[in-house]
Scaffold this active site. Structure first.
Site, PDB file in Angstrom:
ATOM      1  N   ASP A 158     -31.832  21.934  68.220  1.00  0.00           N
ATOM      2  CA  ASP A 158     -31.386  20.290  68.882  1.00  0.00           C
ATOM      3  C   ASP A 158     -32.194  19.506  68.473  1.00  0.00           C
ATOM      4  OD1 ASP A 158     -29.194  21.752  69.962  1.00  0.00           O
ATOM      5  OD2 ASP A 158     -29.677  20.964  71.622  1.00  0.00           O
ATOM      6  N   ASP A 185     -25.463   8.053  76.318  1.00  0.00           N
ATOM      7  CA  ASP A 185     -26.525   7.892  76.338  1.00  0.00           C
ATOM      8  C   ASP A 185     -27.185   7.827  77.352  1.00  0.00           C
ATOM      9  OD1 ASP A 185     -29.487   7.189  75.353  1.00  0.00           O
ATOM     10  OD2 ASP A 185     -28.523   4.852  74.220  1.00  0.00           O
ATOM     11  N   HIS A 200      -3.852  47.210  42.862  1.00  0.00           N
ATOM     12  CA  HIS A 200      -3.960  47.696  41.808  1.00  0.00           C
ATOM     13  C   HIS A 200      -4.880  46.886  40.980  1.00  0.00           C
ATOM     14  CE1 HIS A 200      -1.916  46.082  38.310  1.00  0.00           C
ATOM     15  NE2 HIS A 200      -1.506  47.010  37.659  1.00  0.00           N
ATOM     16  N   ASN A 201      -5.689  47.557  39.337  1.00  0.00           N
ATOM     17  CA  ASN A 201      -6.346  47.410  39.050  1.00  0.00           C
ATOM     18  C   ASN A 201      -7.290  46.588  39.613  1.00  0.00           C
ATOM     19  OD1 ASN A 201      -4.662  47.306  36.757  1.00  0.00           O
ATOM     20  ND2 ASN A 201      -4.950  45.457  36.054  1.00  0.00           N
ATOM     21  N   GLU A 204      -6.619  51.878  42.478  1.00  0.00           N
ATOM     22  CA  GLU A 204      -6.325  52.002  41.619  1.00  0.00           C
ATOM     23  C   GLU A 204      -7.464  52.282  40.083  1.00  0.00           C
ATOM     24  OE1 GLU A 204      -3.093  51.243  37.581  1.00  0.00           O
ATOM     25  OE2 GLU A 204      -3.627  49.401  39.044  1.00  0.00           O
ATOM     26  N   ASP A 220      -8.312  53.052  35.943  1.00  0.00           N
ATOM     27  CA  ASP A 220      -7.953  53.198  34.662  1.00  0.00           C
ATOM     28  C   ASP A 220      -8.939  53.490  34.014  1.00  0.00           C
ATOM     29  OD1 ASP A 220      -5.603  52.118  34.775  1.00  0.00           O
ATOM     30  OD2 ASP A 220      -5.559  50.478  33.129  1.00  0.00           O
ATOM     31  N   HIS A 230      -9.708  47.981  31.111  1.00  0.00           N
ATOM     32  CA  HIS A 230      -7.908  47.554  31.310  1.00  0.00           C
ATOM     33  C   HIS A 230      -7.921  47.759  30.141  1.00  0.00           C
ATOM     34  CE1 HIS A 230      -4.077  44.813  32.466  1.00  0.00           C
ATOM     35  NE2 HIS A 230      -4.455  46.269  32.832  1.00  0.00           N
ATOM     36  N   GLU A 275      -5.114  55.960  36.172  1.00  0.00           N
ATOM     37  CA  GLU A 275      -4.265  56.119  35.474  1.00  0.00           C
ATOM     38  C   GLU A 275      -5.174  56.967  34.154  1.00  0.00           C
ATOM     39  OE1 GLU A 275      -1.405  54.265  34.171  1.00  0.00           O
ATOM     40  OE2 GLU A 275      -1.096  53.588  36.549  1.00  0.00           O
ATOM     41  N   LYS A 281      -0.872  63.029  37.368  1.00  0.00           N
ATOM     42  CA  LYS A 281      -0.254  63.776  36.886  1.00  0.00           C
ATOM     43  C   LYS A 281      -0.295  65.430  36.949  1.00  0.00           C
ATOM     44  CE  LYS A 281       1.879  60.812  32.783  1.00  0.00           C
ATOM     45  NZ  LYS A 281       1.841  61.380  31.265  1.00  0.00           N
ATOM     46  N   SER A 322       6.268  55.693  40.335  1.00  0.00           N
ATOM     47  CA  SER A 322       5.797  54.719  40.299  1.00  0.00           C
ATOM     48  C   SER A 322       6.861  53.552  39.053  1.00  0.00           C
ATOM     49  CB  SER A 322       4.646  54.134  39.366  1.00  0.00           C
ATOM     50  OG  SER A 322       3.061  54.727  40.096  1.00  0.00           O
TER      51      SER A 322
END
Length: 733
Positions: free
Chosen positions: A132, A164, A286-287, A316, A318, A331, A365, A416, A491
């Protein structure tokens, strides 16, 4: 309040003055992207602008309140990669809250770096402390402008003079509290309080119970609840002892979690977690490794850390061949930077279960050669150890997927797999009929052919790590129903999913009642924009992958859906989406059995201390309006908005009623958006809050607004009244 006071009274040190004069530094995004920018602290000591040295154009700005911490030296991947080029004492990283990317900077000298590191830390600390001090009227006016208040000077002066008490021409301590209370007087709350209070000064226990029952529709244990609220929110000890609630206590209750639009019981884990995985919507990214766009953005483990901290449960990765036999993540066929797979897996092991105990799915991926696939499998096993699921939970072939509860603290690999799950298990495989039992054996032949092809391109060690999430191509609902297994997953691109929803909505919902489906964004979204997840959830798709790094309506919906159930990343689908024989079709709401549409009535009463528009140079006071959007099945999609209020971001009053019909309320999300009206161009975003309709509490409620990147911006809120009207039941005889 004291925070606002302290901001207005920051004493300028030499460091801050130097920051206000501005400094030329290099902003770094990668080894090759190092550009000079001019950084400058603004006069409000709360905002930092930076502009391009070449064009002189302001590139961006951020507020001190956006900064989580400042890291010195080479404490980011980018700065580590430049360690040989620039010494650590010239480097530092600004880390922001929420979704905003870190800012890596290199100063011209160690002294300049120190000046900014110390200055930023000082400002962050000041923003955190309640100091203050004295304020004269001019400082109060400046403070009001910072707080988005455009107040008539005479009125402000009158409030100032009333407060005041010492007549010193300045306000301090208690005087400032008085001034602030007069300023923030909530007439709409006071009149509501007086409606239920016989003497207009207090609510007795019974009067509070009446309010809770009649307006807030709290029906269980209301007396105990009233007692708890008084104990928790009544500031006066005397009133607490007498079991009464003052107007101050009433306002504190309304602004608390119990007075929020979001049902506090639904913040915790409140859903059944023992159903098969496919019965849940799963928070999915994603990514995940990208923290910018898809073409030349930076890949970073920070992307994984952020997603996991926000309860994301499907990530994800890659993978591509890297140098020295080390697989890399990036990517493919773009200019994005690369990170070693090993680092991603270590990060996953470290952060997977910090925000949620429930399973994480790693969507792989795989673009690697056989040799480096062996390395992938080895690194997954070595680094994750027990966390990696490498066999079914009971050693048998599953007739349905296990539940999140059964898979707690497990990481599942999605990818896979060579052959069928039963081929790799010792247990009896009689729960799933062998395809060779088919009339002509053609399917068995096809299955063998696919397994042979997979064997040539897939390392057995990596295949063995895939248990419940075997990637299979989608060949239509008919084939899936005849030959697929619960442990298989397809997917689909957003476009393919949309076509299936349009052409075979009911079949899609049925398919998703027993098998997982993952949806991913179109490859054309090079700017990492997002599609609406809502239309995919409408069809029961569980893994709806979004670019978590991109703020906007789509991520607001994602955050809104997953902000319930303990933010664990799993939300149970409604019963009619878990039934394999369901008749539900999202494009035909009448296919959902049950009563007709319900009516949602929202009275938008007022706003409190709305933030200014980010990057507004002149610090203009906003002209706010509220838009309410319903996101749900096509028949429920709707939006309505209030009129705008001129020049008042501090305490605007709308008192307008909006009404919506919801045919499938179980799937609806409600998004409240505040915008700054602009008659010549698009309205600017001010704040938003999104939640599932199922989590809404009726009655008088506050909506605590969030920024563009989903972080809270206290004390900004909306005050509303919510009424939910069920359709009348069948007439009684």
């Amino acid at each position: 309040m004291a925070l606002l006071l302290c901001n207005a009274r920051i004493q300028l040190t030499d460091t801050l003055e130097q920051m206000q004069q501005g400094t030329l530094m290099r902003k770094v995004k990668s080894k090759s992207w190092k550009k000079q920018r001019f950084f400058k602290l603004q006069d409000d000591c709360m905002t930092i602008w930076y502009q391009s040295k070449r064009t002189g154009k302001t590139e961006s700005a951020f507020s001190i309140s956006d900064v989580e911490t400042v890291r010195e030296g080479h404490q980011s991947e980018v700065l580590q990669s430049l360690a040989e080029e620039f010494p650590p004492e010239r480097c530092f990283t600004i880390v922001f809250y929420g979704r905003r990317g870190n800012l890596d900077l290199i100063a011209g000298s160690a002294e300049e770096a120190q000046c900014w590191v110390q200055g930023l830390r000082q400002l962050i600390e000041k923003a955190d402390k309640n100091k203050d001090g004295r304020m004269n009227f001019k400082e109060v006016q400046r403070l009001l402008k910072m707080m988005n208040v455009d107040m008539n000077e005479d009125h402000a002066l009158r409030l100032f003079q009333d407060a005041d008490k010492s007549e010193s021409g300045t306000l301090e301590g208690e005087e400032f509290v008085l001034f602030y209370k007069a300023l923030t007087q909530r007439e709409e709350v006071l009149s509501l309080f007086q409606e239920f209070s016989e003497d207009g000064k207090k609510l007795t226990l019974l009067e509070l119970v009446d309010f809770l029952r009649q307006e807030q529709l709290e029906d269980e244990g209301t007396e105990e609840m009233a007692m708890e609220l008084i104990d928790k929110y009544e500031p006066s000890e005397t009133a607490r002892a007498r079991h009464v609630l003052s107007a101050d206590g009433f306002l504190m209750y309304l602004c608390s979690p119990e007075g929020s639009i979001f049902n506090p019981q639904h913040r915790a884990l409140w859903q059944d977690m023992n159903q098969p995985l496919c019965h849940y919507f799963i928070s999915s990214s994603h990514n995940t490794y990208l923290i910018e766009d898809q073409l030349r953005g930076q890949s970073s483990i920070e992307g994984y850390i952020r997603a996991l901290k926000r309860g994301c449960r499907c990530l994800e990765v890659d993978c591509w061949d890297g140098p020295n036999g080390e697989p890399m993540v990036y990517h493919g066929h773009t200019f994005t930077s690369k990170i070693p797979f090993r680092e991603v897996v270590s990060t996953l092991g470290k952060y997977a279960f910090k925000a949620s105990d429930y399973p994480v799915i790693l969507s792989l991926e795989n673009h690697c050669s056989m040799e480096q696939q062996e390395v992938l499998a080895q690194q997954l096993k070595d680094i994750l150890g027990e966390q990696l699921l490498t066999t079914t939970i009971d050693g048998h072939v599953p007739s349905h997927l296990p539940s999140p509860e059964e898979l707690k603290h497990k990481i599942l690999l999605k990818g896979k797999k060579i052959g069928r799950l039963e081929d790799t298990l010792d247990g009896p495989g009689d729960e799933v009929p062998d395809v060779s039992d088919d009339d002509n054996g053609a399917e068995a032949e096809e299955e063998r052919r696919r397994a042979k092809k997979d064997k040539e391109t897939l390392a057995q060690a990596l295949s063995d790590c895939v248990i419940y999430c075997k990637n299979v191509s989608f060949r239509g609902f008919q084939e899936a129903r005849s030959h697929s297994r619960p442990s298989e997953i397809s997917s689909l691109s957003e476009a393919k999913a949309r076509k299936l929803i349009r052409d075979a909505g009911n079949e899609f919902v049925r398919h998703n009642a027993w098998q997982l489906t993952r949806i991913y964004p179109s490859g054309m979204r090079t700017d990492s924009s997002n599609y609406s997840p809502q239309e995919m959830w409408n069809a029961g798709c569980q893994i709806v992958a979004l670019n978590f790094q991109t703020a906007g309506t789509e991520m607001d919906l994602c955050d809104g859906l997953f902000s319930q159930n303990g933010c664990c990343g799993y939300v149970l689908k409604p019963p009619f989406m878990r039934d394999e024989e369901t008749l539900f079709n999202p494009s035909d709401p009448s296919s959902r059995e049950g009563p007709g549409p319900i009516t949602l009535t929202i009275q938008v009463i007022s706003g409190q201390q709305l933030p200014k528009v980010a990057n507004s140079k002149d610090g203009a006071i906003i002209d706010p309006l509220v838009r309410v959007e319903i996101h749900g099945v096509p028949a429920d999609q709707a939006h309505q908005e209030t009129k705008y209020i001129e020049n008042n971001g501090f305490n605007p009053r709308w008192d307008e009623t909006l009404q919506f019909q919801l045919h499938v309320p179980e799937l609806a999300l409600v998004r409240f958006v505040v915008e700054d009206y602009d008659k010549t161009s698009r309205n600017d975003f001010v704040g938003q809050f999104t939640l599932a309709f199922a989590n809404i509490k009726p009655g008088y409620r506050h909506i605590h607004l969030l920024s563009k990147d989903g972080t809270s911006i206290p004390p900004s809120s909306l005050f509303v009244h919510i009424r939910i009207t069920e359709p009348p039941g069948p007439e009684q005889d």
